[in-house]
Write an enzyme that holds these catalytic residues in place. Structure first.
Site, mmCIF file in Angstrom:
data_model
loop_
_atom_site.group_PDB
_atom_site.id
_atom_site.type_symbol
_atom_site.label_atom_id
_atom_site.label_comp_id
_atom_site.label_asym_id
_atom_site.label_seq_id
_atom_site.Cartn_x
_atom_site.Cartn_y
_atom_site.Cartn_z
ATOM 1 N N ALA A 146 31.602 42.364 34.240
ATOM 2 C CA ALA A 146 31.018 41.021 34.259
ATOM 3 C C ALA A 146 32.111 40.046 33.833
ATOM 4 O O ALA A 146 33.096 40.433 33.208
ATOM 5 C CB ALA A 146 29.842 40.958 33.299
ATOM 6 N N GLU A 181 32.577 47.889 26.973
ATOM 7 C CA GLU A 181 31.824 46.815 26.302
ATOM 8 C C GLU A 181 31.908 46.905 24.784
ATOM 9 O O GLU A 181 31.877 45.886 24.098
ATOM 10 C CB GLU A 181 30.347 46.852 26.744
ATOM 11 C CG GLU A 181 30.114 46.421 28.188
ATOM 12 C CD GLU A 181 30.210 47.558 29.196
ATOM 13 O OE1 GLU A 181 30.750 48.629 28.843
ATOM 14 O OE2 GLU A 181 29.735 47.373 30.335
HETATM 15 N N1 CO8 Z 1 36.060 38.894 33.246
HETATM 16 C C1 CO8 Z 1 36.776 37.763 33.510
HETATM 17 N N2 CO8 Z 1 38.065 37.766 33.885
HETATM 18 C C2 CO8 Z 1 38.678 38.956 33.990
HETATM 19 C C3 CO8 Z 1 37.991 40.175 33.739
HETATM 20 C C4 CO8 Z 1 36.620 40.102 33.358
HETATM 21 N N3 CO8 Z 1 35.871 41.210 33.125
HETATM 22 N N4 CO8 Z 1 38.861 41.187 33.905
HETATM 23 C C5 CO8 Z 1 40.040 40.625 34.261
HETATM 24 N N5 CO8 Z 1 39.935 39.279 34.315
HETATM 25 C C6 CO8 Z 1 40.968 38.308 34.674
HETATM 26 C C7 CO8 Z 1 41.940 38.082 33.523
HETATM 27 O O1 CO8 Z 1 41.434 37.132 32.618
HETATM 28 C C8 CO8 Z 1 43.173 37.600 34.258
HETATM 29 O O2 CO8 Z 1 42.964 36.255 34.620
HETATM 30 P P1 CO8 Z 1 44.176 35.178 34.443
HETATM 31 O O3 CO8 Z 1 45.248 35.687 35.360
HETATM 32 O O4 CO8 Z 1 43.541 33.891 34.873
HETATM 33 O O5 CO8 Z 1 44.578 35.238 33.012
HETATM 34 C C9 CO8 Z 1 43.136 38.394 35.553
HETATM 35 O O6 CO8 Z 1 41.788 38.839 35.713
HETATM 36 C C10 CO8 Z 1 44.023 39.628 35.512
HETATM 37 O O7 CO8 Z 1 43.661 40.381 34.376
HETATM 38 P P2 CO8 Z 1 44.733 40.844 33.260
HETATM 39 O O8 CO8 Z 1 45.860 39.874 33.169
HETATM 40 O O9 CO8 Z 1 43.980 41.148 32.009
HETATM 41 O O10 CO8 Z 1 45.281 42.174 33.960
HETATM 42 P P3 CO8 Z 1 45.821 43.482 33.228
HETATM 43 O O11 CO8 Z 1 46.373 44.332 34.310
HETATM 44 O O12 CO8 Z 1 46.697 43.130 32.079
HETATM 45 O O13 CO8 Z 1 44.493 44.184 32.615
HETATM 46 C C11 CO8 Z 1 42.238 44.994 32.674
HETATM 47 C C12 CO8 Z 1 43.497 44.614 33.471
HETATM 48 C C13 CO8 Z 1 42.532 46.216 31.794
HETATM 49 C C14 CO8 Z 1 41.133 45.322 33.644
HETATM 50 C C15 CO8 Z 1 41.842 43.807 31.758
HETATM 51 O O14 CO8 Z 1 41.800 42.638 32.549
HETATM 52 C C16 CO8 Z 1 40.525 43.960 31.079
HETATM 53 O O15 CO8 Z 1 40.429 44.650 30.084
HETATM 54 N N6 CO8 Z 1 39.469 43.291 31.607
HETATM 55 C C17 CO8 Z 1 38.168 43.239 30.966
HETATM 56 C C18 CO8 Z 1 37.427 44.546 31.157
HETATM 57 C C19 CO8 Z 1 36.098 44.491 30.444
HETATM 58 O O16 CO8 Z 1 36.024 44.356 29.240
HETATM 59 N N7 CO8 Z 1 35.003 44.635 31.193
HETATM 60 C C20 CO8 Z 1 33.661 44.636 30.667
HETATM 61 C C21 CO8 Z 1 33.085 43.266 30.654
HETATM 62 S S1 CO8 Z 1 31.456 43.175 29.924
HETATM 63 C C22 CO8 Z 1 30.429 43.761 31.148
HETATM 64 O O17 CO8 Z 1 30.871 44.128 32.204
HETATM 65 C C23 CO8 Z 1 28.963 43.777 30.850
HETATM 66 C C24 CO8 Z 1 28.127 44.056 32.098
HETATM 67 C C25 CO8 Z 1 26.657 43.756 31.899
HETATM 68 C C26 CO8 Z 1 26.400 42.288 31.722
HETATM 69 C C27 CO8 Z 1 25.160 41.744 32.359
HETATM 70 C C28 CO8 Z 1 25.154 40.208 32.295
HETATM 71 C C29 CO8 Z 1 24.188 39.566 33.217
#
Ligand code: CO8
Length: 294
Positions: free
Chosen positions: A91, A157
């Site tokens: 998300a 999460e």
């Molecule tokens: N949300 C928003 N933006 C994201 C997300 C995300 N989940 N994942 C990556 N991005 C964005 C980054 O902010 C970045 O944007 P920018 O270039 O503008 O700074 C771009 O994508 C590239 O990401 P990274 O620079 O972080 O790339 P890396 O290669 O360094 O890392 C990862 C990749 C490991 C995937 C890292 O981005 C990461 O950890 N992402 C978050 C993963 C996460 O925590 N996911 C769980 C989210 S909570 C959830 O999913 C709950 C679901 C149920 C909710 C129901 C609600 C209705």
């Protein structure tokens, strides 16, 4: 401009190709793509944000998949992520960070996963790169999962101070069991594709460059099957996943019976007895869904 919009590419949040085009595994521009009758390809399209599932994207995804489900020309749906880095990294955390318990109580975005899981048409996730949090939950909401050898799954999460909210404690536990789900949900660790296969999460594990072609091939194979039987099988197997055995057995029996008298049942058995290939109808007809089956 809100932060989330700033990270969106220009264009649609979700792309649809119907019929899907299968390009050669090497993606050679010289090879003409093959049109796959009955197969639709749906692409999550926020590659700069690793296809993070914003509320707007989730709702659009649900609308698109439901519209395909209502189209008799669509007999299998492949869902993938744009680019090679991610199926979906979860998300949208920037958007989630602004939520409250109250705002989430009425957030229609939660329905995104359930609406995808509820369509009668079989769905296949084609996963390259990250499938994390809500992204892993979306892949799990599909009926089958084709993963690249560069895919990474996980429920991170806990690292955000929350728990999975779209099936990551429920569908995942049913798919791989309690002990393994506890490990993944409590540590938030990332699971490489080879381990995901050992856990039983995957339908196919394929070399990264072949992921979409493999998922489309699987979809085309399903789309070529007798459609009433396909939909009945999907509903029956989902019943095994979703409910108690006794209920599932009743669902299976009802659907089995309902197929008798359908054109494809008559044709399939006649063809077998006449020692020839069956000629299936290409659209589902009238098999009623059993009570409670999606
Ligand atoms: N949300 C928003 N933006 C994201 C997300 C995300 N989940 N994942 C990556 N991005 C964005 C980054 O902010 C970045 O944007 P920018 O270039 O503008 O700074 C771009 O994508 C590239 O990401 P990274 O620079 O972080 O790339 P890396 O290669 O360094 O890392 C990862 C990749 C490991 C995937 C890292 O981005 C990461 O950890 N992402 C978050 C993963 C996460 O925590 N996911 C769980 C989210 S909570 C959830 O999913 C709950 C679901 C149920 C909710 C129901 C609600 C209705």
């Amino acid at each position: 401009m809100p932060e989330q919009e700033a990270r969106d590419e220009p264009g649609d949040l979700v792309l649809v190709e119907q019929p899907a085009r299968r390009r050669g595994a090497g993606g050679s521009p010289l090879e003409p793509p093959e049109l796959l009758d009955g197969v639709a390809l749906v692409t999550l399209n926020r590659p700069r944000a690793l296809n993070a599932l914003s509320f707007a994207l989730l709702l659009r995804l649900a609308e698109v998949v439901e519209a395909l489900d209502a189209d008799p020309a669509c007999r299998a749906i492949v869902i993938t992520g744009a680019g090679t880095r991610a199926f979906a990294a979860g998300a949208d955390v920037a958007e989630l960070a602004g939520q409250t318990a109250e705002s989430l109580a009425s957030a229609p975005a939660f329905q995104g996963w359930d609406r995808v899981a509820a369509v009668a048409t079989p769905t296949i996730a084609a996963v390259r790169g990250y499938a994390l949090g809500g992204g892993a939950e979306l892949a799990l909401a599909c009926d089958m999962l084709v993963a690249a050898d560069d895919a990474t799954f996980g429920q991170p999460e806990i690292n955000l101070g929350i728990i999975p909210g779209a099936g990551g404690t429920q569908r995942l536990a049913r798919a791989v069991g309690k002990a393994r789900t506890m490990d993944l949900v409590l540590t938030g660790r990332r699971v490489p594709a080879a381990e995901a296969e050992r856990l039983g999460l995957l339908t196919r594990l394929v070399p990264a460059g072949e992921t979409l072609a493999a998922a489309l091939d699987l979809a085309a194979a399903v789309a070529a099957q007798p459609q009433d039987a396909v939909r009945a099988a999907v509903a029956a197997v989902r019943a095994a996943f979703e409910g108690p055995l006794e209920e599932g057995l009743l669902v299976e029996r009802d659907l089995f019976r309902a197929l008798f008298g359908t054109p494809d049942q008559e044709e399939g058995m006649r063809a077998f007895l006449e020692r020839r290939e069956p000629r299936w109808r290409t659209a589902p007809s009238s098999v009623p869904a059993p009570d409670g089956a999606s």
